[in-house]
Design an enzyme around this catalytic site. Structure first.
Site, PDB file in Angstrom:
ATOM      1  N   HIS A  54       0.833  -1.197   0.000  1.00 21.76           N
ATOM      2  CA  HIS A  54       0.000   0.000   0.000  1.00 21.76           C
ATOM      3  C   HIS A  54       0.872   1.252   0.000  1.00 21.76           C
ATOM      4  O   HIS A  54       2.051   1.205   0.346  1.00 21.76           O
ATOM      5  CB  HIS A  54      -0.929   0.036   1.234  1.00 21.76           C
ATOM      6  CG  HIS A  54      -0.187   0.180   2.523  1.00 21.76           C
ATOM      7  ND1 HIS A  54       0.465  -0.867   3.131  1.00 21.76           N
ATOM      8  CD2 HIS A  54       0.049   1.272   3.311  1.00 21.76           C
ATOM      9  CE1 HIS A  54       1.051  -0.443   4.238  1.00 21.76           C
ATOM     10  NE2 HIS A  54       0.824   0.854   4.375  1.00 21.76           N
ATOM     11  N   ASP A  56       0.764   4.998   1.820  1.00 18.43           N
ATOM     12  CA  ASP A  56       0.036   5.670   2.901  1.00 18.43           C
ATOM     13  C   ASP A  56      -0.742   6.843   2.314  1.00 18.43           C
ATOM     14  O   ASP A  56      -0.216   7.593   1.491  1.00 18.43           O
ATOM     15  CB  ASP A  56       1.019   6.148   3.976  1.00 18.43           C
ATOM     16  CG  ASP A  56       1.691   4.975   4.693  1.00 18.43           C
ATOM     17  OD1 ASP A  56       1.118   3.869   4.701  1.00 18.43           O
ATOM     18  OD2 ASP A  56       2.792   5.174   5.237  1.00 18.43           O
ATOM     19  N   HIS A 111       4.868   0.255  -0.154  1.00 21.41           N
ATOM     20  CA  HIS A 111       5.581  -0.553   0.839  1.00 21.41           C
ATOM     21  C   HIS A 111       4.661  -1.608   1.429  1.00 21.41           C
ATOM     22  O   HIS A 111       3.435  -1.597   1.194  1.00 21.41           O
ATOM     23  CB  HIS A 111       6.158   0.346   1.946  1.00 21.41           C
ATOM     24  CG  HIS A 111       5.138   1.178   2.657  1.00 21.41           C
ATOM     25  ND1 HIS A 111       4.560   2.301   2.098  1.00 21.41           N
ATOM     26  CD2 HIS A 111       4.566   1.051   3.886  1.00 21.41           C
ATOM     27  CE1 HIS A 111       3.700   2.824   2.939  1.00 21.41           C
ATOM     28  NE2 HIS A 111       3.665   2.076   4.041  1.00 21.41           N
ATOM     29  N   ARG A 121       7.166  -8.617  15.946  1.00 24.23           N
ATOM     30  CA  ARG A 121       7.741  -7.338  15.502  1.00 24.23           C
ATOM     31  C   ARG A 121       6.794  -6.196  15.858  1.00 24.23           C
ATOM     32  O   ARG A 121       5.583  -6.357  15.787  1.00 24.23           O
ATOM     33  CB  ARG A 121       7.961  -7.377  13.999  1.00 24.23           C
ATOM     34  CG  ARG A 121       8.444  -6.080  13.410  1.00 24.23           C
ATOM     35  CD  ARG A 121       8.876  -6.220  11.956  1.00 24.23           C
ATOM     36  NE  ARG A 121       9.259  -4.928  11.457  1.00 24.23           N
ATOM     37  CZ  ARG A 121       8.428  -4.094  10.841  1.00 24.23           C
ATOM     38  NH1 ARG A 121       7.176  -4.443  10.609  1.00 24.23           N
ATOM     39  NH2 ARG A 121       8.845  -2.917  10.451  1.00 24.23           N
TER      40      ARG A 121
HETATM   41  O1  LIG Z   1       5.181  -1.970  10.219  1.00 26.18           O
HETATM   42  C1  LIG Z   1       5.731  -1.451   9.259  1.00 26.18           C
HETATM   43  O2  LIG Z   1       6.940  -1.477   9.068  1.00 26.18           O
HETATM   44  C2  LIG Z   1       4.901  -0.731   8.224  1.00 26.18           C
HETATM   45  C3  LIG Z   1       3.591  -0.258   8.749  1.00 26.18           C
HETATM   46  C4  LIG Z   1       2.824   0.523   7.734  1.00 26.18           C
HETATM   47  O3  LIG Z   1       3.098   0.510   6.566  1.00 26.18           O
HETATM   48  C5  LIG Z   1       1.694   1.358   8.174  1.00 26.18           C
HETATM   49  O4  LIG Z   1       1.358   1.349   9.371  1.00 26.18           O
HETATM   50  O5  LIG Z   1       1.130   2.073   7.314  1.00 26.18           O
HETATM   51 FE   LIG Z   2       2.150   2.140   5.512  1.00 24.79          FE
END
Ligand SMILES: O=C(O)CCC(=O)C(=O)O
Ligand SMILES: [Fe+2]
Length: 198
Positions: A54, A56, A111, A121
């Site tokens: 996605h 952001d 990403h 994680r």
């Molecule tokens: O957890 C991550 O590294 C990415 C999280 C992410 O892309 C988001 O919260 O929009």
């Molecule tokens: Fe994100």
């Protein structure tokens, strides 16, 4: 987070030739969001994603990753690249709203987060968002009258994009285009909420 994001906005403003203060003032009032992500270990990490691909939708993302566990990946030229955590470092992503504000000069970044079968994680994301009713429109320097830099996206409010992703579209790599198509086609949400086209 406020200081960091303001410093980044100053640099972005300077790089775009609109001055140091332009985005600082644009984001003086904000409706920013903080999110904590937790990805438990997964027995089939090759078949599962923590967060699917996605971009952001927000303006900027400032992400802090768990010091020891990788997971974030960014796509460049069709290939996924791991962005391992670095102690005391943040990852900064351009989001769709900043892409629209910069008239497409800055691109939002595709990403995802992958999981592993051993370690949980954690990541912490600060999403810089404009005030909910602020009209997203690039500064005139980035849109020339001679149509040298043709206007790419119509005006919209952060509220309308946020509603779009919360009511009828799950954020993915095409969110901004889907939103603009939707905005141009109609102005009523499936849940009967309405949005004013600018
Ligand atoms: O957890 C991550 O590294 C990415 C999280 C992410 O892309 C988001 O919260 O929009
Ligand atoms: Fe994100």
């Amino acid at each position: 987070m406020d200081d960091i994001s303001m410093n980044i906005l100053e640099l972005l403003g300077m790089s775009l030739g609109v001055g140091q203060k332009y985005f600082r003032e644009f984001f003086q009032k904000q409706d920013s969001i903080m999110r904590l992500n937790y990805y438990p270990p997964c027995q089939k990490p090759d078949q599962t994603l923590g967060t699917g691909p996605h971009c952001d939708t927000v303006s900027l993302t400032i992400l802090y990753q768990d010091d020891n566990v990788s997971g974030l990946e960014v796509q460049v030229d069709g290939k996924w690249h791991s962005i391992p955590p670095k102690p005391n470092a943040f990852v900064v992503n351009i989001g769709d709203t900043f892409m629209a504000l910069s008239n497409g000069i800055y691109k939002s970044c595709l990403h995802r987060a992958v999981v592993n079968n051993q370690h949980p994680r954690k990541s912490m994301a600060f999403f810089l968002c404009p005030s909910i009713d602020k009209i997203i429109k690039p500064p005139h320097e980035l849109v020339s009258i001679e149509q040298k830099y043709e206007r790419i996206y119509p005006d919209f409010t952060w509220k309308s994009l946020l509603n779009f992703t919360q009511t009828c579209y799950r954020a993915d790599m095409n969110t901004l285009d889907a939103f603009i198509n939707w905005l141009r086609g109609n102005n009523v949400f499936p849940n009967n909420g309405t949005v004013t086209r600018q």
